[in-house]
Each structure stands twice: as C-alpha cells, then as structure tokens.
Design an enzyme around this catalytic site. Structure first.
Site, PDB file in Angstrom:
ATOM      1  N   SER A 182      50.692  28.057   1.197  1.00  0.00           N
ATOM      2  CA  SER A 182      51.736  28.192   2.221  1.00  0.00           C
ATOM      3  C   SER A 182      52.366  29.580   2.198  1.00  0.00           C
ATOM      4  O   SER A 182      52.825  30.041   1.154  1.00  0.00           O
ATOM      5  CB  SER A 182      52.845  27.161   1.983  1.00  0.00           C
ATOM      6  OG  SER A 182      52.300  25.870   1.917  1.00  0.00           O
ATOM      7  N   HIS A 240      49.209  28.131   8.093  1.00  0.00           N
ATOM      8  CA  HIS A 240      47.922  27.985   7.423  1.00  0.00           C
ATOM      9  C   HIS A 240      46.831  28.268   8.437  1.00  0.00           C
ATOM     10  O   HIS A 240      46.695  27.564   9.432  1.00  0.00           O
ATOM     11  CB  HIS A 240      47.752  26.573   6.857  1.00  0.00           C
ATOM     12  CG  HIS A 240      48.536  26.345   5.617  1.00  0.00           C
ATOM     13  ND1 HIS A 240      49.873  26.067   5.639  1.00  0.00           N
ATOM     14  CD2 HIS A 240      48.188  26.375   4.320  1.00  0.00           C
ATOM     15  CE1 HIS A 240      50.298  25.918   4.399  1.00  0.00           C
ATOM     16  NE2 HIS A 240      49.309  26.104   3.576  1.00  0.00           N
ATOM     17  N   HIS A 247      46.302  19.327   3.273  1.00  0.00           N
ATOM     18  CA  HIS A 247      47.194  18.663   2.311  1.00  0.00           C
ATOM     19  C   HIS A 247      47.072  17.141   2.420  1.00  0.00           C
ATOM     20  O   HIS A 247      46.813  16.607   3.495  1.00  0.00           O
ATOM     21  CB  HIS A 247      48.656  19.069   2.557  1.00  0.00           C
ATOM     22  CG  HIS A 247      48.973  20.479   2.165  1.00  0.00           C
ATOM     23  ND1 HIS A 247      48.808  21.539   3.024  1.00  0.00           N
ATOM     24  CD2 HIS A 247      49.425  21.002   0.995  1.00  0.00           C
ATOM     25  CE1 HIS A 247      49.161  22.658   2.402  1.00  0.00           C
ATOM     26  NE2 HIS A 247      49.543  22.367   1.166  1.00  0.00           N
ATOM     27  N   TYR A 267      49.496  15.079   2.322  1.00  0.00           N
ATOM     28  CA  TYR A 267      50.573  14.514   3.151  1.00  0.00           C
ATOM     29  C   TYR A 267      50.244  14.558   4.643  1.00  0.00           C
ATOM     30  O   TYR A 267      50.924  13.922   5.443  1.00  0.00           O
ATOM     31  CB  TYR A 267      51.917  15.214   2.877  1.00  0.00           C
ATOM     32  CG  TYR A 267      51.945  16.698   3.125  1.00  0.00           C
ATOM     33  CD1 TYR A 267      51.913  17.225   4.410  1.00  0.00           C
ATOM     34  CD2 TYR A 267      52.012  17.588   2.064  1.00  0.00           C
ATOM     35  CE1 TYR A 267      51.941  18.585   4.630  1.00  0.00           C
ATOM     36  CE2 TYR A 267      52.039  18.950   2.267  1.00  0.00           C
ATOM     37  CZ  TYR A 267      52.009  19.449   3.561  1.00  0.00           C
ATOM     38  OH  TYR A 267      52.028  20.798   3.769  1.00  0.00           O
ATOM     39  N   GLU A 268      49.217  15.316   5.010  1.00  0.00           N
ATOM     40  CA  GLU A 268      48.812  15.342   6.419  1.00  0.00           C
ATOM     41  C   GLU A 268      47.993  14.108   6.792  1.00  0.00           C
ATOM     42  O   GLU A 268      47.664  13.915   7.954  1.00  0.00           O
ATOM     43  CB  GLU A 268      47.995  16.603   6.706  1.00  0.00           C
ATOM     44  CG  GLU A 268      48.822  17.871   6.621  1.00  0.00           C
ATOM     45  CD  GLU A 268      47.973  19.124   6.610  1.00  0.00           C
ATOM     46  OE1 GLU A 268      48.190  19.971   7.469  1.00  0.00           O
ATOM     47  OE2 GLU A 268      47.079  19.255   5.746  1.00  0.00           O
ATOM     48  N   ALA A 319      52.891  27.718  -2.831  1.00  0.00           N
ATOM     49  CA  ALA A 319      54.329  27.954  -2.856  1.00  0.00           C
ATOM     50  C   ALA A 319      54.960  26.773  -3.574  1.00  0.00           C
ATOM     51  O   ALA A 319      54.453  25.657  -3.487  1.00  0.00           O
ATOM     52  CB  ALA A 319      54.879  28.060  -1.438  1.00  0.00           C
ATOM     53  N   MET A 351      53.292  20.499  -3.596  1.00  0.00           N
ATOM     54  CA  MET A 351      52.547  19.454  -2.894  1.00  0.00           C
ATOM     55  C   MET A 351      51.052  19.736  -2.789  1.00  0.00           C
ATOM     56  O   MET A 351      50.377  19.210  -1.889  1.00  0.00           O
ATOM     57  CB  MET A 351      53.121  19.285  -1.477  1.00  0.00           C
ATOM     58  CG  MET A 351      54.615  19.027  -1.437  1.00  0.00           C
ATOM     59  SD  MET A 351      55.230  18.948   0.255  1.00  0.00           S
ATOM     60  CE  MET A 351      57.006  18.997  -0.027  1.00  0.00           C
ATOM     61  N   SER A 352      50.506  20.551  -3.681  1.00  0.00           N
ATOM     62  CA  SER A 352      49.080  20.900  -3.540  1.00  0.00           C
ATOM     63  C   SER A 352      48.468  21.208  -4.901  1.00  0.00           C
ATOM     64  O   SER A 352      48.993  20.834  -5.946  1.00  0.00           O
ATOM     65  CB  SER A 352      48.932  22.112  -2.612  1.00  0.00           C
ATOM     66  OG  SER A 352      49.443  23.275  -3.230  1.00  0.00           O
ATOM     67  N   ASN A 380      61.735  28.853  -3.636  1.00  0.00           N
ATOM     68  CA  ASN A 380      63.103  28.310  -3.657  1.00  0.00           C
ATOM     69  C   ASN A 380      63.359  27.635  -4.992  1.00  0.00           C
ATOM     70  O   ASN A 380      62.423  27.293  -5.713  1.00  0.00           O
ATOM     71  CB  ASN A 380      63.282  27.265  -2.535  1.00  0.00           C
ATOM     72  CG  ASN A 380      62.249  26.143  -2.611  1.00  0.00           C
ATOM     73  OD1 ASN A 380      61.096  26.342  -2.207  1.00  0.00           O
ATOM     74  ND2 ASN A 380      62.639  25.007  -3.140  1.00  0.00           N
ATOM     75  N   HIS A 382      67.786  29.488   4.348  1.00  0.00           N
ATOM     76  CA  HIS A 382      66.400  29.652   4.781  1.00  0.00           C
ATOM     77  C   HIS A 382      66.033  31.126   4.896  1.00  0.00           C
ATOM     78  O   HIS A 382      64.953  31.549   4.490  1.00  0.00           O
ATOM     79  CB  HIS A 382      66.177  28.946   6.119  1.00  0.00           C
ATOM     80  CG  HIS A 382      64.765  28.979   6.597  1.00  0.00           C
ATOM     81  ND1 HIS A 382      63.724  28.464   5.856  1.00  0.00           N
ATOM     82  CD2 HIS A 382      64.204  29.479   7.726  1.00  0.00           C
ATOM     83  CE1 HIS A 382      62.587  28.644   6.521  1.00  0.00           C
ATOM     84  NE2 HIS A 382      62.850  29.268   7.653  1.00  0.00           N
TER      85      HIS A 382
HETATM   86  N1  HPA Z   1      59.083  21.247  -3.392  1.00  0.00           N
HETATM   87  C1  HPA Z   1      57.818  20.953  -3.059  1.00  0.00           C
HETATM   88  N2  HPA Z   1      56.994  21.818  -2.493  1.00  0.00           N
HETATM   89  C2  HPA Z   1      57.475  23.041  -2.242  1.00  0.00           C
HETATM   90  C3  HPA Z   1      58.777  23.416  -2.556  1.00  0.00           C
HETATM   91  C4  HPA Z   1      59.633  22.464  -3.172  1.00  0.00           C
HETATM   92  O1  HPA Z   1      60.801  22.714  -3.488  1.00  0.00           O
HETATM   93  N3  HPA Z   1      58.939  24.722  -2.182  1.00  0.00           N
HETATM   94  C5  HPA Z   1      57.748  25.104  -1.647  1.00  0.00           C
HETATM   95  N4  HPA Z   1      56.862  24.102  -1.685  1.00  0.00           N
END
Ligand code: HPA
Length: 273
Positions: A30, A61, A83, A85-86, A113, A211-212, A235, A247
C-alpha cells in the site's frame, strides 16, 4: 492445489518479458507502488494479461508487473497485491508470489504499510520483519498439499532469511537509512484493529500490525524461496497515539519515507539474487 495454473502464469510472465529468467521478485505494498514509476527500461505487464492473477482492488495498488534489470539482475516487480479482505481466497492472495517463484525468482521481497505498536517505532520508520504472528486463524496451505510445490509441514523457524536481513542492514548503512527490525502481526482487516487488539498483539510480541504479507511469506517458504520483508510504518496503531490520527500528517510521513524506501530498495534488490 493449482500447480498447472501457477505454471501457466509463470510461462506468461516469461514470454511477456522476452524470455527473461527473473531471479528476484518484489511485491509493492500500500502506498509503495509508485516505486515502479522510476524503473529504467521496465517491461510493463498488466495483471489482466497474466492468466490467474487476481486484480487488486485497493486504490493506490496498480495491478501491473514490471520486468527490469537492475545491475544486470533480472527482477520482477509486482505493483499491487490482492488482499484477503477483498474477498479473494488465500490461494488467490498468494498466487502472484507463487507464479513469480515458478518463473524463476528464488528470493521474494515483500513490502507493506503497517501501524506500529512496538516501543520506539514511529510513522515513517522502515522496519525489517524479523518474524510474524499469524493472528487470523487462516493459512494459505489449508487443504490438500501438492508435493510438487512444497512440503506438507513447512518449517518457519527462519521465515525471514537472516542472511538477507544482514545484507539489507548493510545496504541501509551505506545509504544512511535507519532500518529497524520487528515482529509483524497479521490481521485480516478490513477494519483497523481495536485498541484492545493492538494491546493484545503488542503483549504477544508484535511491533507492527497489518493486513498482508504473512500468507505470501508462508506460500513462498512452502515453495522453498527465500523471503525478506520490509514494512513502512504509516501510523501508530489504534490506541497507541494519544489523540486521533491526522491523515495529512500520516501522508506526509509516508511521502517522505517513500524516497528512503526507493533508495534502499534500488540498492537492495540486485543484492538479493
Ligand atoms: N493496521 C492495519 N493495517 C495497517 C495499518 C494499521 O494500523 N496501517 C497501515 N496498514
């Protein structure tokens, strides 16, 4: 498993890149797909043109594979990943990595990320994965095993290759980048974690949540490829920061980190062959 479709995709990659035998493949996570834009003389292969490749849905992406030579080493860059989750099954999620390995790549660089929960980690940090926690109850190897791909019970003791991590640290020193190391916890998403989940992961030993990556690592290790993974902390994970996330601030930090990411990855990729 889908041995034949993996082979067909691998053949398509090789044909579309004029018979190049790729030695390394990299998955851009990401916000990191823009890395592919500056690649010299890259052959772009849209995922649509590789049979079986799932289309990534997340904005940012790209859904394109790039065949390049860096310092004479043929490398396949996968800009965009599917992903879980998709709604893709995990077999689909790991398909591009499996096809890249079948096309010759003995080493896989995975990038992502993440949110940070580890002490001292800050947005903008680049972190080598030392290990992972699979907190999803999912595994891409569920189901009958195809022995042509790999063993039924793959060992994950050194899932993230210690020698490759040492090479990455050496490269990072050369370009004066502080490359941290940490443990990545895989959540399925698409919700971000709750603060309680982040605390759970942290107490279990996680430094980052995301998430990956983990399913791809498992599939690559299943096939005997070496894996190295780099996370860009975008973050602080939910509940770690005092206040709500800005953001803009997150984007600014990610933007700044992308330059360092590019410098690191440019130099690192040919060293991974
Ligand atoms: N959580 C899950 N996936 C992420 C995050 C997060 O805080 N930041 C970027 N991808």
């Amino acid at each position: 498993m889908n041995f034949d479709s993996i082979q067909r995709a691998a053949d398509a990659i090789t044909t579309r890149s004029s018979g190049r035998r790729h030695r390394v493949a990299a998955v851009l996570g990401s916000g990191l797909s823009s890395y592919a834009e500056h690649l010299p003389n890259a052959i772009a292969i849209p995922y649509e043109e590789i049979p079986g490749f799932p289309m990534p849905g997340v904005q940012g992406h790209a859904g394109t594979a790039y065949s390049v030579e860096l310092e004479g080493v043929p490398i396949l860059i996968l800009a965009g990943r599917a992903h879980f989750y998709e709604g893709h099954g995990l077999e689909q999620v790991v398909f591009a990595v499996r096809a890249s390995i079948a096309a010759g790549a003995a080493t896989i660089l995975l990038t992502n990320a993440s949110g940070a929960c580890g002490d001292g980690l800050q947005p903008g940090d680049l972190v080598l994965l030392r290990d992972h926690l699979n907190l999803t109850g999912q595994n891409p190897l569920f189901g009958p095993n195809d022995d042509r791909l790999g063993a039924r019970f793959p060992d994950l003791t050194n899932a993230y290759d210690p020698n490759l991590r040492a090479i990455a640290q050496e490269v990072a020193r050369r370009v004066e980048i502080d490359l941290r190391e940490g443990v990545y916890a895989w959540f399925t998403g698409p919700t971000y974690e709750t603060p309680a989940e982040v605390q759970m992961a942290k107490r279990m030993g996680a430094d980052m949540v995301g998430m990956s990556t983990v399913p791809e690592t498992i599939a690559a290790r299943h096939m005997g490829a070496r894996v190295i993974a780099i996370s860009l902390v975008t973050n602080l994970a939910a509940g770690i920061s005092g206040g709500p996330l800005s953001h803009e601030e997150v984007q600014e930090t990610a933007e700044a980190a992308r330059d360092r990411f590019t410098r690191l990855v440019d130099l690192l990729l040919p060293q991974l062959a």
